[in-house]
Design a protein around this motif. Structure first.
Motif, short mmCIF file in Angstrom:
data_model
loop_
_atom_site.label_atom_id
_atom_site.label_comp_id
_atom_site.label_asym_id
_atom_site.label_seq_id
_atom_site.Cartn_x
_atom_site.Cartn_y
_atom_site.Cartn_z
N GLU A 431 0.82 -1.20 0.00
CA GLU A 431 0.00 0.00 0.00
C GLU A 431 0.86 1.26 0.00
O GLU A 431 0.56 2.23 -0.67
N THR A 432 1.94 1.23 0.75
CA THR A 432 2.76 2.43 0.85
C THR A 432 3.58 2.68 -0.40
O THR A 432 4.12 3.75 -0.58
N SER A 433 3.67 1.63 -1.29
CA SER A 433 4.48 1.81 -2.49
C SER A 433 3.72 2.50 -3.61
O SER A 433 4.26 2.67 -4.70
N LYS A 434 2.46 2.85 -3.41
CA LYS A 434 1.69 3.53 -4.45
C LYS A 434 2.31 4.88 -4.78
O LYS A 434 2.63 5.66 -3.89
N LYS A 442 -11.64 10.61 -12.23
CA LYS A 442 -11.44 11.49 -13.38
C LYS A 442 -9.99 11.92 -13.52
O LYS A 442 -9.49 12.05 -14.64
N TYR A 443 -9.31 12.13 -12.41
CA TYR A 443 -7.94 12.62 -12.43
C TYR A 443 -7.01 11.60 -11.77
O TYR A 443 -7.39 10.90 -10.84
N ILE A 444 -5.78 11.56 -12.27
CA ILE A 444 -4.73 10.74 -11.66
C ILE A 444 -3.73 11.69 -11.01
O ILE A 444 -3.17 12.57 -11.68
N VAL A 445 -3.53 11.52 -9.73
CA VAL A 445 -2.65 12.40 -8.96
C VAL A 445 -1.36 11.65 -8.65
O VAL A 445 -1.39 10.50 -8.20
N SER A 446 -0.24 12.30 -8.92
CA SER A 446 1.06 11.70 -8.66
C SER A 446 1.97 12.76 -8.03
O SER A 446 1.70 13.96 -8.12
N THR A 580 -1.93 -0.24 -11.14
CA THR A 580 -1.01 -0.54 -12.25
C THR A 580 -1.45 0.16 -13.53
O THR A 580 -0.61 0.60 -14.33
N GLU A 581 -2.76 0.26 -13.75
CA GLU A 581 -3.28 0.94 -14.94
C GLU A 581 -2.97 2.44 -14.88
O GLU A 581 -2.63 3.06 -15.89
N GLN A 582 -3.07 3.02 -13.69
CA GLN A 582 -2.76 4.43 -13.53
C GLN A 582 -1.29 4.70 -13.87
O GLN A 582 -0.96 5.63 -14.62
N GLU A 583 -0.40 3.86 -13.32
CA GLU A 583 1.03 4.07 -13.56
C GLU A 583 1.37 3.85 -15.03
O GLU A 583 2.19 4.58 -15.60
#
Length: 618
Positions: A431-434, A442-446, A580-583
């Motif tokens: 979990e912490t490796s996200k 709607k949005y992907i936050v990184s 994984t899809e987000q990354e």
């Protein structure tokens, strides 16, 4: 000080008027076809060359004109349709402003040949730029032939604004459809560069719709009929399951004149409420008949907009009529409180009493009794002896533990404890490796070293797909996925022509077509990753994009195709993505050549630095 106001010369005034009446070759087609209809013709032929830039010719078998009328028809405000101002409120004809021929003659070369039935010889007139070059007696059939050549020859700037032949021909075809649908009692023929595009005989309204939009349209139509003191409605609407993303099959005719009315269009949409998917529009071909006194059709130069005295009443009647037709033909769901006849008791059973079924139980039956025992299972009615039942204790023979001293076998012990092994993988470090998470689907936050990155997942995926499709079309080596069962899709001739124009580029993206007819297209292969259910949606979206943003001579059709397919297949807002899809999407986006903007030049992501975030807390 001298006077500065002066009257414009006639040829200048005509050119200014032409700017309102003639915008493109399709405008000439509309005016000439309407004149032919007003002349009482029942056979009209339209001949086009080079999408109307070289030639637009309309030949009819109407009542023709005399020598004087033929000459006067090219003067400004010369018309046979009205004589007084009061006639404007009793219009039953198409053209009445008297500017069409004068405006056309000011910006083109016009050849007119006409003859009345009572005359032995006709009249031929040649005009160039409002100047009459010749007027002679000619041998010509009864009726009128108007040939407009070299449109905008004396206005080069206006000619340069014309689009490609494909675009201009599509506008001409639209105008032809509008006129032909409004008059099914007239035979029409349409030729372009020597090839026949349409040949429509005299027929009823349903046949005219089917002949223009293809045989598959017949099964889509639901008739609409309504007659009141204010309004008479006739025509058809399309079934909801055949709705399209485009508005190409929406036609309103008021007193046999095509109009555009967003207000009345909303009435149709309201009648289809709850029956259509988001982004889809109903098809309709509706004729409205009203009193000419209650409408004003002179509010727009092209006469495609009409002002009604009482729009609210027309709205209510139109909406109710369409909704009634959808319910009457079992298109819309309805509540039926009447009893179904299937549940009624047959007449022959009317006086018979109901018979209660009897149940007999053999109380002496014992399923665990041994064959050697005294208990036997015998049917008292048939004296039938049931087959012997095996000893149930034998089911457990051989299942005792083979270990000594009653201890459980080691293998059995390990098997029972397998569920404890999952603790090995339940480390919280996963979990912490996200590195990313999804916000409101709607949005992907990184995270960044300098702050935070917010990506629009739909636009980002459009950019990724767009560059992939362009790459495949460039190298012409796209991978295709063959379909087990080929898809047969139905299109109108105009839509099929659009797809065929882009066929080569479509095949480079992975599509495979076979068995192309005038109205159907068989798809045997699709690009890898494209679901079979999305094929028709992709092609419909492509047709819509081409109709609204048609590529001209200096525009790449491949670019438009890549944009359209990327828009159709991109991840939609509201779709949940795994980590994984987000990354993968983030990495794919920044591997693109232009990651900053979507194919439509909209930003795909924004960044917020740590300083910007800290300012929010000041």
């Amino acid at each position: 000080m001298t006077d500065i106001i002066q009257l414009l010369p006639d040829h200048v005034a005509n050119q200014i008027a032409a700017g309102e009446v003639v915008q493109r070759p399709a405008s000439v087609v509309k005016e000439l076809l309407e004149n032919a209809i007003d002349a009482g013709a029942d056979e009209i032929k339209l001949v086009i060359k080079d999408a109307g830039k070289t030639l637009v010719q309309v030949i009819d078998n109407g009542k023709g004109m005399s020598v004087t009328d033929a000459r006067l028809s090219f003067e400004r405000h010369a018309t046979s349709k009205i004589k007084t101002a009061e006639d404007l409120f009793q219009l039953n004809t198409k053209g009445f402003r008297g500017e069409a021929l004068a405006s056309i003659a000011a910006i083109a070369h016009v050849d007119l040949k006409t003859k009345r039935p009572v005359d032995e010889l006709g009249t031929a007139i040649e005009i160039e730029g409002s100047t009459v070059k010749s007027q002679d007696i000619a041998v010509t059939p009864t009726g009128t032939s108007v040939a407009v050549k070299n449109l905008f020859f004396n206005i080069p700037a206006r000619r340069n604004f014309l689009k490609s032949d494909t675009v201009e021909l599509r506008h001409i075809t639209d105008e032809f459809h509008r006129v032909a649908l409004a008059h099914p009692n007239i035979a029409f023929a349409f030729y372009h560069n020597g090839s026949e595009l349409f040949n429509l005989p005299k027929e009823n309204y349903r046949q005219r719709v089917v002949h223009i939009f293809g045989n598959k349209t017949n099964e889509k139509l639901v008739p609409v009929e309504e007659e009141t003191e204010v309004l008479k409605i006739s025509g058809f609407v399309g079934k909801p399951e055949y709705s399209k993303k485009t508005r190409s099959e929406q036609f309103f005719f008021v007193n046999q004149r095509f109009i555009k009315s967003p207000y009345l269009n909303h009435a149709i949409s309201a009648a289809f409420e709850g029956l259509l998917k988001d982004g889809y529009h109903p098809s309709y071909f509706l004729n409205l008949s009203v009193d000419p006194k209650t409408i004003d059709i002179n509010i727009h130069p092209t006469k495609t907009e009409i002002k009604f005295d009482d729009e609210h009443t027309l709205y209510a009647i139109l909406r109710s009529a369409v909704k009634h037709s959808l319910g009457q033909f079992n298109i819309a769901p309805v509540l039926d409180f009447e009893q179904q006849s299937d549940f009624n008791t047959p007449y022959s059973y009317k006086n018979k009493a109901g018979k209660t079924p009897t149940i007999e139980v053999d109380q002496s039956f014992n399923p665990f009794a041994d064959d050697s025992g005294s208990s036997k299972s015998v049917d008292s009615r048939t004296n039938y002896k049931s087959p012997p039942t095996a000893n149930w204790e034998s089911l457990y023979v051989g299942l005792e533990s083979k270990s000594n001293n009653g201890q459980r076998d080691e293998v059995d012990f390990n098997f029972e404890q397998d569920h404890n092994t999952e603790t090995i993988f339940s480390d919280t470090s996963v979990e912490t490796s996200k590195t990313t998470f999804q916000l409101q689907q709607k949005y992907i936050v990184s995270t960044l070293k300098s702050g935070m990155l917010i990506i629009d997942q739909n636009r980002a995926h459009q950019r990724v797909l767009y560059e992939n499709f362009l790459k495949h079309m460039t190298i012409k080596e796209a991978t295709s996925q063959q379909l087990l069962f080929p898809l047969e899709l139905g299109f109108t001739p105009n839509e099929l022509k659009i797809i065929m124009d882009l066929r080569e580029d479509l095949e480079h993206t992975g599509f495979v077509f076979s068995n192309v007819t005038k109205e159907t297209l068989t798809v045997t292969g699709v690009p890898v990753g494209v679901p079979e259910s999305e094929v028709s949606i992709i092609l419909e979206q492509l047709i819509s994009d081409v109709e609204h943003d048609v590529p001209d001579a200096n525009f790449s059709a491949a670019d438009l195709l890549a944009k359209s397919m990327a828009k159709s297949l991109a991840i939609k807002n509201g779709q949940t993505l795994k980590n994984t899809e987000q990354e993968h999407l983030v990495n794919s986006l920044f591997a693109c050549k232009e990651p900053n903007v979507s194919p439509t030049n909209r930003p795909t992501f924004i960044t917020m630095s740590t300083d910007d975030i800290e300012k929010k807390f000041v």
